[in-house]
Design a protein around this motif. Structure first.
Motif, PDB file in Angstrom:
ATOM      1  N   ARG A  34       0.890  -1.163   0.000  1.00  0.00           N
ATOM      2  CA  ARG A  34       0.000   0.000   0.000  1.00  0.00           C
ATOM      3  C   ARG A  34       0.924   1.207   0.000  1.00  0.00           C
ATOM      4  N   VAL A  35       0.789   2.048  -1.022  1.00  0.00           N
ATOM      5  CA  VAL A  35       1.668   3.206  -1.156  1.00  0.00           C
ATOM      6  C   VAL A  35       0.821   4.466  -1.014  1.00  0.00           C
ATOM      7  N   THR A  36       1.222   5.329  -0.094  1.00  0.00           N
ATOM      8  CA  THR A  36       0.540   6.598   0.120  1.00  0.00           C
ATOM      9  C   THR A  36       1.460   7.716  -0.337  1.00  0.00           C
ATOM     10  N   PHE A  37       0.973   8.501  -1.294  1.00  0.00           N
ATOM     11  CA  PHE A  37       1.714   9.627  -1.853  1.00  0.00           C
ATOM     12  C   PHE A  37       1.041  10.907  -1.371  1.00  0.00           C
ATOM     13  N   GLN A  38       1.782  11.757  -0.685  1.00  0.00           N
ATOM     14  CA  GLN A  38       1.220  12.996  -0.159  1.00  0.00           C
ATOM     15  C   GLN A  38       1.138  14.062  -1.255  1.00  0.00           C
ATOM     16  N   PRO A  39       0.244  15.060  -1.084  1.00  0.00           N
ATOM     17  CA  PRO A  39       0.208  16.165  -2.044  1.00  0.00           C
ATOM     18  C   PRO A  39       1.609  16.759  -2.211  1.00  0.00           C
ATOM     19  N   GLY A  40       1.958  17.078  -3.435  1.00  0.00           N
ATOM     20  CA  GLY A  40       3.294  17.594  -3.733  1.00  0.00           C
ATOM     21  C   GLY A  40       4.289  16.507  -4.094  1.00  0.00           C
ATOM     22  N   TRP A  41       3.890  15.214  -3.946  1.00  0.00           N
ATOM     23  CA  TRP A  41       4.785  14.107  -4.290  1.00  0.00           C
ATOM     24  C   TRP A  41       4.989  14.066  -5.796  1.00  0.00           C
ATOM     25  N   ARG A  42       6.222  13.806  -6.183  1.00  0.00           N
ATOM     26  CA  ARG A  42       6.596  13.565  -7.572  1.00  0.00           C
ATOM     27  C   ARG A  42       7.747  12.571  -7.545  1.00  0.00           C
ATOM     28  N   TRP A  43       7.692  11.546  -8.405  1.00  0.00           N
ATOM     29  CA  TRP A  43       8.735  10.518  -8.415  1.00  0.00           C
ATOM     30  C   TRP A  43      10.109  11.155  -8.540  1.00  0.00           C
ATOM     31  N   SER A  44      10.271  12.059  -9.504  1.00  0.00           N
ATOM     32  CA  SER A  44      11.598  12.625  -9.767  1.00  0.00           C
ATOM     33  C   SER A  44      12.135  13.449  -8.591  1.00  0.00           C
ATOM     34  N   ASP A  45      11.256  13.965  -7.739  1.00  0.00           N
ATOM     35  CA  ASP A  45      11.695  14.739  -6.578  1.00  0.00           C
ATOM     36  C   ASP A  45      11.846  13.891  -5.317  1.00  0.00           C
ATOM     37  N   CYS A  46      10.989  12.897  -5.146  1.00  0.00           N
ATOM     38  CA  CYS A  46      10.911  12.182  -3.873  1.00  0.00           C
ATOM     39  C   CYS A  46      11.540  10.786  -3.892  1.00  0.00           C
ATOM     40  N   ILE A  47      11.507  10.097  -5.016  1.00  0.00           N
ATOM     41  CA  ILE A  47      12.018   8.727  -5.077  1.00  0.00           C
ATOM     42  C   ILE A  47      13.370   8.664  -5.790  1.00  0.00           C
ATOM     43  N   ARG A  48      13.551   9.455  -6.838  1.00  0.00           N
ATOM     44  CA  ARG A  48      14.836   9.437  -7.544  1.00  0.00           C
ATOM     45  C   ARG A  48      16.032   9.652  -6.612  1.00  0.00           C
ATOM     46  N   PRO A  49      15.957  10.564  -5.627  1.00  0.00           N
ATOM     47  CA  PRO A  49      17.107  10.706  -4.725  1.00  0.00           C
ATOM     48  C   PRO A  49      17.442   9.413  -3.963  1.00  0.00           C
ATOM     49  N   VAL A  50      16.455   8.524  -3.794  1.00  0.00           N
ATOM     50  CA  VAL A  50      16.670   7.265  -3.071  1.00  0.00           C
ATOM     51  C   VAL A  50      17.222   6.179  -3.988  1.00  0.00           C
ATOM     52  N   VAL A  51      16.666   6.084  -5.211  1.00  0.00           N
ATOM     53  CA  VAL A  51      17.005   4.960  -6.096  1.00  0.00           C
ATOM     54  C   VAL A  51      17.882   5.338  -7.276  1.00  0.00           C
ATOM     55  N   GLY A  52      17.979   6.637  -7.606  1.00  0.00           N
ATOM     56  CA  GLY A  52      18.770   7.077  -8.744  1.00  0.00           C
ATOM     57  C   GLY A  52      18.042   6.875 -10.065  1.00  0.00           C
ATOM     58  N   ASP A  54      17.077   8.278 -14.259  1.00  0.00           N
ATOM     59  CA  ASP A  54      16.372   9.403 -14.868  1.00  0.00           C
ATOM     60  C   ASP A  54      14.859   9.275 -14.783  1.00  0.00           C
ATOM     61  N   SER A  55      14.355   8.036 -14.625  1.00  0.00           N
ATOM     62  CA  SER A  55      12.918   7.806 -14.533  1.00  0.00           C
ATOM     63  C   SER A  55      12.690   6.508 -13.767  1.00  0.00           C
ATOM     64  N   CYS A  56      11.456   6.291 -13.340  1.00  0.00           N
ATOM     65  CA  CYS A  56      11.125   5.079 -12.600  1.00  0.00           C
ATOM     66  C   CYS A  56      11.274   3.875 -13.523  1.00  0.00           C
ATOM     67  N   GLN A  57      12.022   2.874 -13.087  1.00  0.00           N
ATOM     68  CA  GLN A  57      12.322   1.711 -13.916  1.00  0.00           C
ATOM     69  C   GLN A  57      11.655   0.436 -13.425  1.00  0.00           C
ATOM     70  N   VAL A  58      10.575   0.568 -12.653  1.00  0.00           N
ATOM     71  CA  VAL A  58       9.844  -0.615 -12.222  1.00  0.00           C
ATOM     72  C   VAL A  58       8.475  -0.646 -12.886  1.00  0.00           C
ATOM     73  N   ARG A  59       7.936  -1.851 -13.017  1.00  0.00           N
ATOM     74  CA  ARG A  59       6.605  -2.061 -13.594  1.00  0.00           C
ATOM     75  C   ARG A  59       5.599  -2.080 -12.446  1.00  0.00           C
ATOM     76  N   HIS A  60       4.543  -1.315 -12.604  1.00  0.00           N
ATOM     77  CA  HIS A  60       3.517  -1.231 -11.575  1.00  0.00           C
ATOM     78  C   HIS A  60       2.229  -1.893 -12.059  1.00  0.00           C
ATOM     79  N   VAL A  61       1.667  -2.759 -11.233  1.00  0.00           N
ATOM     80  CA  VAL A  61       0.355  -3.345 -11.475  1.00  0.00           C
ATOM     81  C   VAL A  61      -0.432  -3.113 -10.197  1.00  0.00           C
ATOM     82  N   GLY A  62      -1.516  -2.375 -10.292  1.00  0.00           N
ATOM     83  CA  GLY A  62      -2.232  -2.076  -9.067  1.00  0.00           C
ATOM     84  C   GLY A  62      -3.546  -1.381  -9.282  1.00  0.00           C
TER      85      GLY A  62
END
Length: 119
Positions: A34-52, A54-62
């Motif tokens: 279960r993933v909760t994204f708060q207002p203002g969340w953006r992958w490139s701002d919030c997750i890229r610093p953790v995983v590196g 240029d873009s999200c490289q995982v497949r999402h089914v949900g």
């Protein structure tokens, strides 16, 4: 036969990058997040610093169970998810929350549940 159940209120693992909470439950043969994204969340701002990368490289089914999100792939294709939408999002994308309401999704791709937002 058996029924296996766990509560997201007591996850096996929790990850909390910026403006994100990932609650993972591990069931026999499947991980679900279960993933909760708060207002203002953006992958490139919030997750890229953790995983590196240029873009999200995982497949999402949900399924998005509340809120709204916009997704844009590297090739320019895009889509909007709203509460009640089931989705498949292929690797190579950015995404962000639309509006002032948190977006909450359930991720059923076991590998994604296991690794999303993990350093």
């Amino acid at each position: 036969m058996a029924v296996h159940t766990k509560s997201f209120d007591e996850p096996d693992e929790q990850r909390t990058p910026d403006k994100t909470t990932v609650d993972v439950v591990k069931l026999p043969g499947a991980n679900v997040a279960r993933v909760t994204f708060q207002p203002g969340w953006r992958w490139s701002d919030c997750i890229r610093p953790v995983v590196g990368g240029d873009s999200c490289q995982v497949r999402h089914v949900g399924a998005l169970i509340s809120g709204e999100m916009e997704v844009v792939h590297n090739d320019g294709s895009k889509g909007r998810l709203s509460a009640g939408s089931a989705y498949i999002i292929e690797p190579g994308h950015d995404a962000w929350v639309v509006g002032d309401e948190p977006a909450v999704s359930l991720e059923f791709e076991s590998q994604t549940a296991e690794i999303y937002a993990k350093p």
